[in-house]
Each structure stands twice: as C-alpha cells, then as structure tokens.
Design an enzyme around this catalytic site. Sequence first.
Site: not given
Ligand SMILES: NC(=O)c1ccc[n+]([C@@H]2O[C@H](COP(=O)([O-])OP(=O)(O)OC[C@H]3O[C@@H](n4cnc5c(N)ncnc54)[C@H](OP(=O)(O)O)[C@@H]3O)[C@@H](O)[C@H]2O)c1
Length: 348
Positions: A156
């Site tokens: 982001c």
């Molecule tokens: N938040 C932002 O603004 C943003 C912006 C750009 C990029 N990103 C990237 O996008 C990705 C997801 O971000 P997010 O903000 O959505 O994170 P999040 O809210 O922490 O969600 C990640 C999801 O991944 C799954 N997960 C967690 N630990 C895991 C593990 N050990 N193995 C497999 N699955 C696992 C879980 O979903 P389930 O239990 O449903 O499988 C969890 O809810 C990250 O790599 C982050 O850096 C985020």
Amino acid sequence: MKAAVIGSTGYTGQVLLRLLSHHPNIDTIYPVSRSKAGTSLFEEDPGLDPSAAGKFSARRGTYISMEDFRSISPPADVVFAALPHLKSAETLEGLFRNTVIIDLSADFRIPDHRIFQSAYGVQPPRPDLLESAVYGLSEINREQIAGADLIANPGCYPTATMLPLLPLAREGLVGSDVIINAMSGISGAGKKERENLLYTSRTENAAAYAPGRSHRHWQEIDFHLNRLSGNTRLNCYFTPHMIPMHHGMAVTTSFTLAPGWEAGRISEIYHGRYERSPFVRLSTKIPETKDVRGTNRCHIHWHVEGDRIFLMSVIDNLYKGASGQAVQNMNIRFGLDEHAGLNLNGEV
Ligand SMILES: NC(=O)c1ccc[n+]([C@@H]2O[C@H](COP(=O)([O-])OP(=O)(O)OC[C@H]3O[C@@H](n4cnc5c(N)ncnc54)[C@H](OP(=O)(O)O)[C@@H]3O)[C@@H](O)[C@H]2O)c1
C-alpha cells in the site's frame, strides 16, 4: 469466470470477496479460509450483500478449506492470495502455472534475493518464480500485467508513493534525495491481535514508526523506484506514521527538482502519463483520505516552492493499496474493462 480468495477472512480477503461479489465477469467465488472453513460466509460477514449469494453457492455459502479448494476441477481461473508474507508461496504450492495468481503478500514483489533477505530476514520462498512474477502497479506495468500468470500486487505505501513519484523520476526530474512521509490507517497492519493495535492504544494517538530505511516497504520503494524509472542512483528515505483511522493512507514526498525543470512540463508529464488511467485523479487541491475512502482511486496534487516539489497522494490502503488494485490487475490480465467491479463512489 471463477475466482478464489485464499485468506478470505482477513481485511484484504474480506474486501476482495465484497468486490468480486459485484463483479460483472465473475460468476463463481471460492472463499478459502483456514480458520473458518465450513462456517457461513454471510454470518461471518453480515455486511456482504445477500443478493450475491448465488456466486458462493458452489459450497452452499460457506468458507472452504484449502484441501477442499485443491480438489475442485478445473481450478479457478484466477486465485487471489490474501495471506501473510512468507505464508503465501507455501500455501499456493501446486497452483503455480495452473491458474493465474494475484498475490497480495510480499513473497514475489522483490526479485533481488539480497534485497528480499534484507527486508524479510530470509531468502525469497520461491526464487525460481521471481523472474516470471510481474510487479502489479497497474498504471505503470499494464502491458506486463496483461501477459502475466503470477502478479505480485504492490504494498500500500509503495502504491501511494510511486504513482506520483515515478512519472517525474522517469523524466529525470528528481535532483536530490527523496524524502517520503506517510500516514496510514490501522487496518494497514492487518487483523492481528496485538496490543499496539488495540483501540485503547491507537485512539487519540499518532506516531512515526520504522523511520528512514528501516520499514520493509522502503526496500520495495527503493528497488522499484530505481528499476521502473531506469535510474539506479535515486536515494529515498521513507517514514511511515500510524494514525487513528481505520483505513486510508496519505503520503507527502519531497525532493529538489533537477536543473532545467519547468512548471508547465510537470503538468504535461502527469497529464500525459495518467490521461488513460481511470483511477488516478490529478487534483487541484490537497487531496484528503475521505475523497478516496472505499474506492480504487489515487488522488495526486503537487506544490512547488523554489526548486523543491511536494507531491501529495491519497489512497484507501484496502482498495487501491491492496484488493481494489488486485481486481484492477485481474481486469487487465483477462482483457476486461479496467473499471469492471470497481465503479465505486466510496463512503461519505
Ligand atoms: N492491510 C492492508 O492494508 C494491506 C495492503 C496491501 C497488502 N497487504 C498484504 O495483504 C496480505 C493480507 O493482509 P491483511 O491485511 O488482509 O491481513 P490479515 O487481516 O491479518 O489477514 C490475513 C489472513 O490470512 C490467513 N492467515 C493468517 N495466518 C495464516 C497462516 N499462518 N497461514 C495461512 N493463512 C493465514 C487468515 O485468514 P483465514 O483464516 O481466513 O485463512 C488471515 O485472516 C498481507 O500479506 C499484507 O501484507 C495488506
């Protein structure tokens, strides 16, 4: 088209499900979750529009496990991975080269092993795939995205920083170190349970963190700024701040313009670069995060004092900074209308 979202209960996964549920070219969605497999999607996310239930009917409107998803044949046309860094490559094993993958983590964003190691403390998890992964900064890499089977969706902060910075960098107008100050809403850190992300820790509270060259997104910005501008000598410093807001991101970047610049030329460069980019708006006023909240847009404004320029940009980290750009990349990859599923007015 059939789409899958892996990690679909996280912030970006949840936004992906909502965007895809209204996407005109998507008829089936597989919501994959390791924590909620078997539970009802509409109970877990009551904000999801029930009129889209038909798209989730393949597994009766429940989240499905990765094992269940792997047994589906033929596989989805496109798989979005919304997983933590270093978990993505591992979880996607077996899907590479069988379907189009749009990965929101950092696992495929930096093809240089040494730089990846310095950012993430380990070697890239699938070095063999790095050269074929295309960096999914949609407005800059459209042609490459259109032919890619593995798209590394940018971070982001890098998205909000590079959309205003790259057009001038490519024209050789950056004449000094680049100083980037950024503010992010708390959802940028994901849905982790951490004390410093609690409401009581963040409300009425703002602070810088990981200043200078110590945030992982510094490596991503530094690498792609130099690579995509064709200039390998640009130096940047990046200081993010967390502010008491759920989602939204504002970035101010400043540097000294290289000798020979003209005000008219700057305007010409931006208009030329973004005239066919539906999600970039050149703003005559300083943009605010509420202008883009819940949309896939990036608003850009610039201000010149003497020979120093200040670039101001805003995005919603969960949309243009993540899931919105991922859907835009899917649209580009499959030759769909770039706007499809992304005609969003945002929130008032
Ligand atoms: N938040 C932002 O603004 C943003 C912006 C750009 C990029 N990103 C990237 O996008 C990705 C997801 O971000 P997010 O903000 O959505 O994170 P999040 O809210 O922490 O969600 C990640 C999801 O991944 C799954 N997960 C967690 N630990 C895991 C593990 N050990 N193995 C497999 N699955 C696992 C879980 O979903 P389930 O239990 O449903 O499988 C969890 O809810 C990250 O790599 C982050 O850096 C985020």
